[in-house]
Design a protein around this motif. Structure first.
Motif, short mmCIF file in Angstrom:
data_model
loop_
_atom_site.label_atom_id
_atom_site.label_comp_id
_atom_site.label_asym_id
_atom_site.label_seq_id
_atom_site.Cartn_x
_atom_site.Cartn_y
_atom_site.Cartn_z
N TYR A 248 -5.80 2.83 -2.00
CA TYR A 248 -5.15 1.63 -2.54
C TYR A 248 -6.19 0.66 -3.10
CZ TYR A 248 -2.49 -2.70 -2.80
OH TYR A 248 -1.91 -3.87 -3.24
N ASN A 249 -7.26 0.45 -2.32
CA ASN A 249 -8.27 -0.53 -2.73
C ASN A 249 -9.01 -0.12 -4.00
OD1 ASN A 249 -7.61 -2.15 -0.56
ND2 ASN A 249 -9.26 -1.40 0.75
N LYS A 250 -8.92 1.16 -4.38
CA LYS A 250 -9.56 1.62 -5.61
C LYS A 250 -8.76 1.23 -6.86
CE LYS A 250 -11.83 5.73 -3.64
NZ LYS A 250 -11.81 7.22 -3.64
N ILE A 251 -7.49 0.88 -6.64
CA ILE A 251 -6.64 0.53 -7.78
C ILE A 251 -7.10 -0.80 -8.37
CG2 ILE A 251 -4.28 0.00 -8.52
CD1 ILE A 251 -3.32 1.81 -6.23
N PRO A 252 -7.33 -0.87 -9.65
CA PRO A 252 -7.83 -2.11 -10.27
C PRO A 252 -6.91 -3.30 -10.04
CG PRO A 252 -7.98 -0.26 -11.80
CD PRO A 252 -7.19 0.22 -10.63
N LEU A 253 -7.52 -4.43 -9.78
CA LEU A 253 -6.85 -5.73 -9.69
C LEU A 253 -5.99 -5.94 -8.44
CD1 LEU A 253 -5.75 -6.16 -13.43
CD2 LEU A 253 -7.89 -6.87 -12.35
N VAL A 254 -6.00 -4.99 -7.47
CA VAL A 254 -5.21 -5.21 -6.24
C VAL A 254 -6.07 -5.97 -5.23
CG1 VAL A 254 -3.87 -3.13 -6.59
CG2 VAL A 254 -5.90 -3.04 -5.12
N LYS A 255 -5.39 -6.69 -4.34
CA LYS A 255 -6.10 -7.40 -3.27
C LYS A 255 -6.34 -6.42 -2.12
CE LYS A 255 -5.72 -11.35 -0.14
NZ LYS A 255 -4.86 -12.48 0.30
N PRO A 256 -7.59 -6.22 -1.71
CA PRO A 256 -7.89 -5.24 -0.65
C PRO A 256 -7.17 -5.59 0.65
CG PRO A 256 -9.89 -5.90 -1.79
CD PRO A 256 -8.81 -6.83 -2.27
N VAL A 257 -6.79 -4.57 1.41
CA VAL A 257 -6.17 -4.77 2.72
C VAL A 257 -7.14 -4.35 3.82
CG1 VAL A 257 -3.82 -4.47 1.89
CG2 VAL A 257 -5.11 -2.47 2.63
N VAL B 122 0.85 -1.20 0.00
CA VAL B 122 0.00 0.00 0.00
C VAL B 122 0.88 1.24 0.00
CG1 VAL B 122 -1.76 1.30 1.24
CG2 VAL B 122 -1.84 -1.21 1.22
N GLU B 123 1.87 1.25 0.91
CA GLU B 123 2.77 2.40 1.00
C GLU B 123 3.52 2.61 -0.31
OE1 GLU B 123 6.57 4.03 3.62
OE2 GLU B 123 5.89 1.96 3.85
N LYS B 124 4.05 1.53 -0.85
CA LYS B 124 4.82 1.63 -2.11
C LYS B 124 3.97 2.19 -3.23
CE LYS B 124 7.64 -1.15 -5.27
NZ LYS B 124 8.17 -2.51 -5.56
N THR B 125 2.74 1.72 -3.31
CA THR B 125 1.84 2.18 -4.37
C THR B 125 1.46 3.64 -4.18
OG1 THR B 125 0.95 -0.04 -4.63
CG2 THR B 125 -0.36 1.76 -5.53
N LEU B 126 1.15 4.03 -2.94
CA LEU B 126 0.79 5.42 -2.65
C LEU B 126 1.93 6.37 -3.03
CD1 LEU B 126 -1.00 5.10 0.82
CD2 LEU B 126 -2.06 5.57 -1.40
N ARG B 127 3.14 6.00 -2.67
CA ARG B 127 4.28 6.86 -2.99
C ARG B 127 4.51 6.93 -4.51
NH1 ARG B 127 6.54 8.43 1.65
NH2 ARG B 127 6.42 7.06 3.48
N SER B 128 4.22 5.84 -5.19
CA SER B 128 4.46 5.82 -6.64
C SER B 128 3.45 6.66 -7.41
CB SER B 128 4.41 4.37 -7.16
OG SER B 128 3.10 3.85 -7.12
N GLY C 17 2.22 9.58 -6.14
CA GLY C 17 2.26 10.95 -5.64
C GLY C 17 1.55 11.19 -4.32
N LEU C 18 1.25 10.12 -3.58
CA LEU C 18 0.55 10.27 -2.31
C LEU C 18 1.48 9.94 -1.13
CD1 LEU C 18 -2.90 8.70 -3.24
CD2 LEU C 18 -2.36 11.13 -2.94
N GLY C 19 2.77 10.32 -1.28
CA GLY C 19 3.75 10.03 -0.23
C GLY C 19 3.42 10.71 1.09
N SER C 20 2.82 11.90 1.04
CA SER C 20 2.49 12.60 2.29
C SER C 20 1.44 11.84 3.09
CB SER C 20 2.00 14.02 2.00
OG SER C 20 0.82 13.99 1.20
N LEU C 21 0.53 11.18 2.40
CA LEU C 21 -0.48 10.37 3.08
C LEU C 21 0.19 9.20 3.79
CD1 LEU C 21 -3.41 9.75 3.74
CD2 LEU C 21 -3.63 8.65 1.50
N ALA C 22 1.15 8.56 3.13
CA ALA C 22 1.88 7.46 3.75
C ALA C 22 2.67 7.94 4.96
CB ALA C 22 2.82 6.81 2.73
N ASP C 23 3.27 9.13 4.85
CA ASP C 23 4.03 9.69 5.97
C ASP C 23 3.12 9.98 7.16
OD1 ASP C 23 6.39 9.62 4.52
OD2 ASP C 23 6.21 11.70 3.83
N ASN C 24 1.92 10.48 6.88
CA ASN C 24 0.96 10.76 7.95
C ASN C 24 0.58 9.49 8.70
OD1 ASN C 24 0.85 13.51 7.47
ND2 ASN C 24 -0.89 13.36 6.07
#
Length: 244
Positions: free
Chosen positions: A185-194, A87-93, A95-102
């Motif tokens: 993250y869960n909105k991204i197509p084809l990912v397994k929800p966490v 989730v973190e890796k995808t968010l940072r990729s 442009g949502l790195g600040s959300l991961a940092d929070n």
């Protein structure tokens, strides 16, 4: 005279078992009357290990409960759960790195809040320690005290930590940040929800971090002669050094 000193040690040991660190300072004057050379008595060994552990665990809990006690210490810093690191890796990729940092900041703030609850639990465990427990710790492995605390305090720490962490996660916004991160993250197509339970995860990581800190404090008192701040500690741990 020797019998008088042994009786005095036994009396001090019984008194100290119901005292906190601050009270120990007042007892220090009495301890100065005790012979500091030679082989420590069983009572001195028990008293010495209890004094060392109460000072060490108190210092460790104070360090971790301070601001950045977890966040600023890479040995105990809480990161995304392993199953959610994608989730973190995808968010940072994207442009949502600040959300991961929070998320990371809020997880560690919750652990710092919970760490305030640790000190009385450790003090209680030390008070309940028998002379045999203390002797086994003194002559045991370098993590003998840490293992003792794991055995007798883990359940109590979880019981105390989890409600504090749940409240703190809400207070510092971790629940919201995590929900936002997971939803994105869960909105991204084809990912397994966490669907990680944050309270359980942070509580366990906070306890793990507490024991890492306790282990560091234990190692310090065993290996660092300068950390033996009283004549009693010098006598007891100096004797243990000779027995290695």
């Amino acid at each position: 005279m020797k019998k008088t000193k042994i009786y005095l040690l036994a009396l001090v040991a019984a008194t100290l078992s119901s005292c906190d660190v601050q009270s120990q300072a007042q007892i220090g004057k009495i301890l100065n009357q005790v012979q500091t050379g030679g082989t420590p008595t069983t009572s001195e060994m028990g008293l010495g290990i209890k004094q060392a552990l109460e000072l060490g665990t108190s210092h460790g809990a104070d360090l971790l409960s301070a601001k950045d006690g977890f966040l600023g210490n890479m040995a105990v810093k809480i990161l995304f759960p392993p199953e959610a690191q994608k989730v973190e890796k995808t968010l940072r990729s994207v442009g949502l790195g600040s959300l991961a940092d929070n998320v990371i900041t809020s997880l560690n703030r919750a652990a710092e809040d919970a760490a305030k609850e640790a000190k009385p639990i450790f003090v209680s465990a030390i008070k309940q320690m028998t002379i045999a427990d203390a002797t086994n710790i003194l002559f045991g492995s370098k993590d003998a005290a840490t293992n003792y605390f794991k055995r007798v305090t883990t359940a109590q720490l979880m019981e105390k930590f989890k409600p504090v962490i749940t409240t703190s996660l809400n207070k510092v916004g971790a629940t919201k940040y995590w929900g936002d991160a997971a939803n994105q993250y869960n909105k991204i197509p084809l990912v397994k929800p966490v669907s990680t339970d944050l309270s359980d995860y942070v509580a366990q990581k906070a306890i793990d971090g507490m024991f890492i800190q306790v282990a560091q404090e234990e190692l310090k008192i065993r290996d660092n002669i300068g950390a033996r701040s009283t004549p009693l500690l010098q006598k007891v741990f100096g004797y243990a050094d000779k027995k290695k």
